[in-house]
Design a protein around this motif. Structure first.
Motif, PDB file in Angstrom:
ATOM      1  N   LEU A 142     -27.753 -35.599 -18.784  1.00  0.00           N
ATOM      2  CA  LEU A 142     -26.439 -35.580 -18.135  1.00  0.00           C
ATOM      3  C   LEU A 142     -26.582 -35.454 -16.627  1.00  0.00           C
ATOM      4  N   ALA A 143     -27.468 -34.534 -16.186  1.00  0.00           N
ATOM      5  CA  ALA A 143     -27.610 -34.281 -14.753  1.00  0.00           C
ATOM      6  C   ALA A 143     -28.116 -35.530 -14.037  1.00  0.00           C
ATOM      7  N   PHE A 144     -29.084 -36.203 -14.660  1.00  0.00           N
ATOM      8  CA  PHE A 144     -29.659 -37.398 -14.053  1.00  0.00           C
ATOM      9  C   PHE A 144     -28.559 -38.376 -13.660  1.00  0.00           C
ATOM     10  N   LEU A 145     -27.664 -38.672 -14.616  1.00  0.00           N
ATOM     11  CA  LEU A 145     -26.629 -39.676 -14.345  1.00  0.00           C
ATOM     12  C   LEU A 145     -25.505 -39.130 -13.482  1.00  0.00           C
ATOM     13  N   ARG A 146     -25.102 -37.902 -13.787  1.00  0.00           N
ATOM     14  CA  ARG A 146     -23.945 -37.347 -13.110  1.00  0.00           C
ATOM     15  C   ARG A 146     -24.214 -37.215 -11.612  1.00  0.00           C
ATOM     16  N   TYR A 147     -25.402 -36.685 -11.268  1.00  0.00           N
ATOM     17  CA  TYR A 147     -25.693 -36.504  -9.856  1.00  0.00           C
ATOM     18  C   TYR A 147     -25.926 -37.840  -9.162  1.00  0.00           C
ATOM     19  N   LEU A 148     -26.509 -38.780  -9.899  1.00  0.00           N
ATOM     20  CA  LEU A 148     -26.716 -40.101  -9.306  1.00  0.00           C
ATOM     21  C   LEU A 148     -25.368 -40.729  -8.977  1.00  0.00           C
ATOM     22  N   LYS A 149     -24.436 -40.605  -9.919  1.00  0.00           N
ATOM     23  CA  LYS A 149     -23.129 -41.211  -9.729  1.00  0.00           C
ATOM     24  C   LYS A 149     -22.335 -40.497  -8.647  1.00  0.00           C
ATOM     25  N   SER A 150     -22.077 -39.198  -8.866  1.00  0.00           N
ATOM     26  CA  SER A 150     -21.115 -38.512  -8.009  1.00  0.00           C
ATOM     27  C   SER A 150     -21.711 -38.034  -6.695  1.00  0.00           C
ATOM     28  N   ASP A 151     -22.943 -37.522  -6.738  1.00  0.00           N
ATOM     29  CA  ASP A 151     -23.472 -36.920  -5.524  1.00  0.00           C
ATOM     30  C   ASP A 151     -24.313 -37.882  -4.700  1.00  0.00           C
ATOM     31  N   VAL A 152     -24.750 -38.976  -5.307  1.00  0.00           N
ATOM     32  CA  VAL A 152     -25.537 -39.918  -4.511  1.00  0.00           C
ATOM     33  C   VAL A 152     -24.742 -41.203  -4.268  1.00  0.00           C
ATOM     34  N   ILE A 153     -24.539 -42.002  -5.319  1.00  0.00           N
ATOM     35  CA  ILE A 153     -23.929 -43.321  -5.094  1.00  0.00           C
ATOM     36  C   ILE A 153     -22.515 -43.206  -4.515  1.00  0.00           C
ATOM     37  N   ASN A 154     -21.696 -42.329  -5.108  1.00  0.00           N
ATOM     38  CA  ASN A 154     -20.330 -42.232  -4.598  1.00  0.00           C
ATOM     39  C   ASN A 154     -20.275 -41.715  -3.172  1.00  0.00           C
ATOM     40  N   GLN A 155     -21.199 -40.838  -2.811  1.00  0.00           N
ATOM     41  CA  GLN A 155     -21.207 -40.353  -1.431  1.00  0.00           C
ATOM     42  C   GLN A 155     -21.634 -41.472  -0.489  1.00  0.00           C
TER      43      GLN A 155
END
Lengths: 373, 213, 231, 275
Positions: free
Chosen positions: B109-122
């Motif tokens: 979960l963390a792998f995808l969630r952080y990639l999505k919200s904290d990396v790509i979306n930022q």
């Protein structure tokens, strides 16, 4: 005469149009095949009320929605229907109109089949980014394991670790380690515990006392094993005291009250706060300051870093917490992973700069492609 | 009777409030007692909370009402019992199975969630044309936003020495981090003072009745 | 055996969770939601384990008459008081072993568990939290000294935001003409929060996010195994 | 170090008095509204009457001073705009927090009927997982409201299947699970308009979501955000009265920072002279 013909003409066209409302059933893309989208357009259709219903093999109907001329979904509307649909099965839907006496006339019927997809095409940019990162991290881990030397820049505060341990030994006071208040399922906790392993090794060598109060039972058992292993590695298994790692409570402030008590009573010479922290960060750091300890903190919680920066002697900011254990252990898999993350960072920065340039020229394709929902 | 217990409850609350505040002066027996009561009560609270709100609705109720449909929940129950094996000295290793499952789930979960919200979306959120804005203040701000984000990320670059142009960028990055720390600190001062206001509203209002709550 | 099976479990579970993000088709959609329920149940047991540990360590401390041991009697007593009231009469809408205890709750106004929670626990928690107001003041006094460029930036941002967030800012700069409205302290504070602060926070989020991604990847692939402890 | 010579307990004492006095003797300092608060206000204003909205109470009594006045002001605003409100909670104590406000507001809005105009669906554990489930099938996760009434018997829930039937989501969030989870699932995954009220401490970490992408529509930040919202809807409450104490406390902190700097620089000069 001319008039009558014209009126007749109008009436027939109206009737013709009236009899052909638009009604479509479509699969929702990129899902598990549990939903269909139903759209209708009843412009010019006669009737007081309209019904969309599901028809089974025995021609029993189940109303899905009803609307009339006052409804917001009249004349055009759509809805997503997902009441226990099975992927691959065919369903019949009927759009019917009803007069004022609610006698229904079926207008049009359509079939639709919900399908499950094997790949969610909306997420292709996420997949590409994930692959870039995963491949670069794995690649550098293996090249580091293969003996490639990887440079890592100095991280402030880590040199002071040895010094703090030495000072505590001289003063005959314990060293306090707080692994944050999140459970083992937070990567920050794991990063903190990895550093605890290296710290415990130094403590075992110096023969000082370690105190690790924890607020989660899984952290308790893992921290115990990590400390035990460190003492074993340092060749001092006899000096390991399992009760130096102990549980207080799962409750945030109950835990803080307990740790504060330990700080003022045991007066540790060095405090380490490494892991996930919330509001308790400042209570701990200020109490630790007033007891005169050297304090090192590290967390990736953006909201808590300012307080550690203000109240502690050394702070590992964000990703530095994860880099710290690579820096200390110099283990190839950690160094490699850090290098891989750096490559990821470089790729993302290039993408970002290209994106900004494209935006300046009014091209939004890259931004739209990357936007993940 | 109810009235007595109401008033008594408020007095209890006020007494414990002072016991904790006394810590600001120095450690003392009142604080120590309050601290231990707090630790004990909170552990007790989470015990009861876990049983009523997690285990009963998610495990015992599904199993007791419709066993045939929910028998699969016996697996997590079994893993949960393995978790408790931590207490048995020689069986500690058994708890590794449930821990592995938990860690595996959150890692995924963390792998995808952080990639999505904290990396790509930022990153996409920073993809703006900084020169478009209603007024020059916005334009300056947007330029700062873009420059700050890029240099800030450069500061977190570990596998290269911070020197030359790269070092300058990293230095600018740390300046932005410092401004953001100062601002966050200042903002939080407001939040923390609000908490003290809340406490004083309790003491002055509910307890002493000087101000109307 | 003691490590290989857990590592395999982590790998499989982690991959399933990641795949189910991209594959909406069964069985991935179902497995991942079932896993989430399992997660909740197992973490429930983990919380219980914590309480059992608490009892164990405190009993040991009392047994060996460690320094300050009478305080640990208080810890255990309050623990059992809370658990006892909760188990006997339940909390809020949950019934306990003796049902809802209507007699006792009508006497004291609420269930004993909720009474303790509202009057003791909550006040302790809120007061503990409010200590932060004092600590933030003393930390600011101590840390915000203009020594270097970094500390000047830290100090300036903090003071501007603090002024802007209260009526003080309005009082100090409210008189400025409209052409200079961007100098209104609330506007300045909003500007700092909106642009440079967001930039700094984004940089931290991106960096820390990558750190977390790296760790989770290492864990899934079984490269990072410190969480399993020693052999 | 010079700054350390001052006993910090003096700071504690001044702060205590500085907060207590304005609570007893109200000053009534002015309030200026900011863009993010107006954005939340506008979102509620622009929602057509009769729409259903969701407000999640994701906090506990520890954050009551900041988030309670926001919850109160938002509910008042929704009631006045004739929006139907579904209340949920990702924190167990959130249910109680919401009921506290509802009991308080009931006398002022006698024509608002429970089950038709608003409903408290209660607490669900699981955070992100729960929101995900709501997005798939709302009634699957909420089979009853917080009083145990089956969802089929609640009139305003008849047409609620998932987020598509909800105009916007507001999370009053004191941490995790909270606004982040709502943004990631209800916003990013299901494309719903999400807004939030947060404690001052989380502002800076939540602020990045208020962006071009509109991951968050506006934000109520801390007590000041609450006071501004109270001002916009014209119902001053506890946030407004707390702002005086807030201002004085900030002034005290700033004065101490200045004292700290003066002593530091004076001692530095002295040291230089001695050298």
């Amino acid at each position: 005469m001319k008039h009558t013909v014209f009126i007749l003409f109008l009436l027939t066209t109206a009737l013709l149009f009236a009899q052909s409302p638009i009604f479509t059933i479509a699969d929702i893309p990129n899902d598990d095949g549990s939903a269909l989208v139903i759209t209708w357009d009843c412009t010019g259709v006669q009737g007081e009320q309209f019904f969309v219903s599901l028809q089974d093999a025995e021609n029993h109907t189940l109303d899905i929605t009803a609307f009339n001329r006052e409804s917001s979904s009249f004349p055009r509307g759509s809805l997503i229907y997902r009441d226990s649909l099975t992927a691959g099965k065919q369903y019949h839907f009927v759009l019917a109109s009803a007069d004022s006496a609610l006698v229904r006339t079926p207008l049009i019927s359509k079939t639709g089949t919900p399908r499950a997809q094997w790949f969610n095409t909306d997420k292709i940019s996420l997949l590409i980014m994930a692959l870039i990162l995963a491949i670069s991290i794995v690649y550098f881990i293996y090249s580091a394991k293969g003996g490639k030397n990887l440079y890592i820049r100095r991280i402030n505060g880590l040199e002071a670790m040895e010094e703090s341990v030495g000072r505590a030994t001289e003063m005959g006071r314990p060293i306090l380690f707080v692994p944050g208040i999140n459970d083992l399922d937070d990567m920050q906790t794991i990063a903190g515990l990895t550093i605890l392993g290296q710290l415990a090794f130094k403590i075992a060598e110096h023969d000082s006392k370690l105190l690790v109060p924890v607020s989660r039972s899984m952290v308790l058992s893992t921290a115990r094993e990590i400390v035990k292993e460190a003492y074993l590695k340092a060749g001092r298994p006899d000096a390991y005291d399992p009760d130096c790692v102990f549980y207080l409570t799962d409750d945030q402030f109950g835990y803080v009250a307990g740790v504060d008590g330990i700080i003022v009573r045991e007066k540790p010479a060095a405090n380490f706060y490494l892991g996930a922290f919330y509001a308790e960060s400042l209570i701990l750091a200020e109490t630790g300051f007033s007891s005169g300890a050297i304090q090192t903190a590290g967390t990736a919680m953006p909201s808590q870093i300012p307080f550690f920066v203000a109240a502690c002697d050394y702070t590992l900011i964000g990703e530095e917490l994860f880099a710290a254990s690579a820096y200390l252990s110099k283990e190839p898999h950690q160094l490699g992973s850090l290098k891989g993350q750096d490559v990821g960072k470089a790729v993302f920065l290039i993408v970002l700069i290209v994106g900004i340039i494209l935006e300046i020229f009014g091209v939004h394709d890259l931004k739209n492609f990357l936007t993940v929902h | 009777m109810t009235h007595f217990f109401n008033v008594f409850g408020i007095w209890l609350g006020a007494a414990f409030t002072f016991a904790i505040f006394s810590f600001l002066y120095k450690d003392n027996p009142f604080y120590k007692v309050a601290e231990q009561i707090f630790v004990g009560l909170s552990a007790g609270y989470w015990f009861i909370y876990t049983i009523f709100n997690i285990l009963i609705p998610n495990l015992f109720l599904p199993l007791s009402t419709d066993f045939a449909a929910n028998w699969i929940k016996l697996i997590p129950a079994f893993l949960g019992v393995l978790m408790l094996m931590r207490l048995v000295p020689n069986a500690e290793w058994m708890s590794r199975y449930p821990i592995a499952l938990l860690i595996g789930t959150t890692s995924g979960l963390a792998f995808l969630r952080y990639l999505k919200s904290d990396v790509i979306n930022q990153i996409t959120a920073t993809m703006i044309n900084p020169f478009v804005g209603n007024n020059w203040v916005t334009v300056v701000g947007q330029i700062l936003l873009v420059v700050g984000t890029i240099t800030g990320v450069i500061y977190f670059y570990f596998s290269k020495k911070h020197e030359g142009a790269f070092g300058v960028s990293a230095k600018i990055g740390i300046y932005f981090l410092m401004v953001s720390f100062g601002a966050a600190f200042g903002y939080t001062a407001m939040a923390r003072v609000s908490l003290l206001i809340g406490r004083l509203q309790f003491l002055l209002g509910d307890w002493l009745g000087i101000i109307s709550p | 055996m003691k490590r290989r099976i857990p590592l395999t479990i982590t790998l499989i579970v982690g991959l399933i969770v990641i795949c189910s993000e991209f594959i909406p088709h069964r069985p991935f959609s179902q497995i991942s939601s079932e896993l989430e329920v399992w997660f909740m149940i197992i973490s429930g047991f983990a919380i219980l384990l914590g309480q059992l540990n608490l009892i164990k360590t405190n009993v040991l401390k009392i047994q060996y008459k460690q320094r300050n041991w009478p305080y640990f009697v208080i810890t255990l007593a309050s623990f059992f008081l809370m658990v006892g009231t909760g188990a006997l009469w339940g909390s809020q809408q949950n019934a306990g072993l003796l049902g809802h205890g209507t007699a006792i709750s009508s006497a004291i106004g609420s269930k004993p568990f909720d009474y303790l929670f509202n009057n003791v626990y909550q006040n302790l928690q809120a007061t503990m939290f409010s200590l932060l107001a004092f600590f933030i003041a003393s930390a600011a006094y101590r840390a915000f000294i203009a020594r270097t460029t970094e500390s000047i930036l830290l100090l300036a941002a903090a003071i501007l935001v603090m002024l802007g967030n209260t009526s003080l800012g309005t009082l100090l700069t409210g008189w400025l003409p409209d052409s200079l409205s961007f100098l209104h302290l609330p506007k300045v504070s909003e500007f700092i929060m909106k642009y440079p602060t967001t930039a700094g926070q984004r940089a931290i989020m991106i960096g820390a996010g990558l750190g977390i991604i790296g760790s989770s990847l290492r864990i899934i692939l079984g490269i990072e195994r410190s969480y399993l402890g020693g052999d | 170090m010079a700054a350390k010579t001052l006993d910090r307990r003096w700071i504690f004492l001044f702060l205590f008095i500085g907060v207590a006095l304005p609570l007893i003797f109200v000053i009534g300092l002015p309030i200026e509204t900011t863009e993010n608060v107006r954005a939340v206000y506008q979102m509620v204003e622009d929602t057509p009457a009769g729409s259903t909205v969701l407000i999640s109470f994701d906090y506990d009594p520890a954050s009551k001073p900041e988030l309670h006045p926001m919850g109160r002001a938002l509910l008042q605003h929704c009631f006045e705009k004739d929006l139907k409100v579904i209340i949920t909670a990702l924190w167990p104590m959130g249910v109680m927090m919401a009921n506290d406000i509802l009991d308080d507001l009931q006398p002022s809005y006698p024509n608002k009927v429970y089950g038709q105009d608003y409903v408290n669906m209660g607490f669900k554990a699981g955070g992100m997982v729960t929101i995900q489930a709501m997005g798939k099938h709302f009634k699957g996760i909420y089979t009853t409201d917080s009083n145990g009434t089956p969802v089929e018997n609640i009139p305003m829930m008849k047409h609620i299947d998932n987020f598509e039937n909800i105009a916007f989501v507001i999370s009053l969030s004191a941490g995790a699970p909270g606004v982040k989870e709502w943004v990631q699932v209800a916003g990013d995954t299901y494309g719903r308009q999400v807004s939030s009220g947060v404690t001052g401490v989380s502002v800076s970490s939540v602020m990045p979501y208020v962006n071009e992408q509109k991951q968050l529509t506006g934000l109520l930040a801390g007590l000041k955000g609450a006071a501004e919202y109270e001002y916009l809807i014209g119902h001053p409450g506890t946030a407004t009265s707390g702002m005086d104490a807030q201002s004085l406390a900030h002034l005290i902190i700033i004065i101490f920072i200045i004292i700290g700097n003066i002593t530091y620089w004076r001692n530095k000069k002295k040291q230089k002279k001695e050298v």
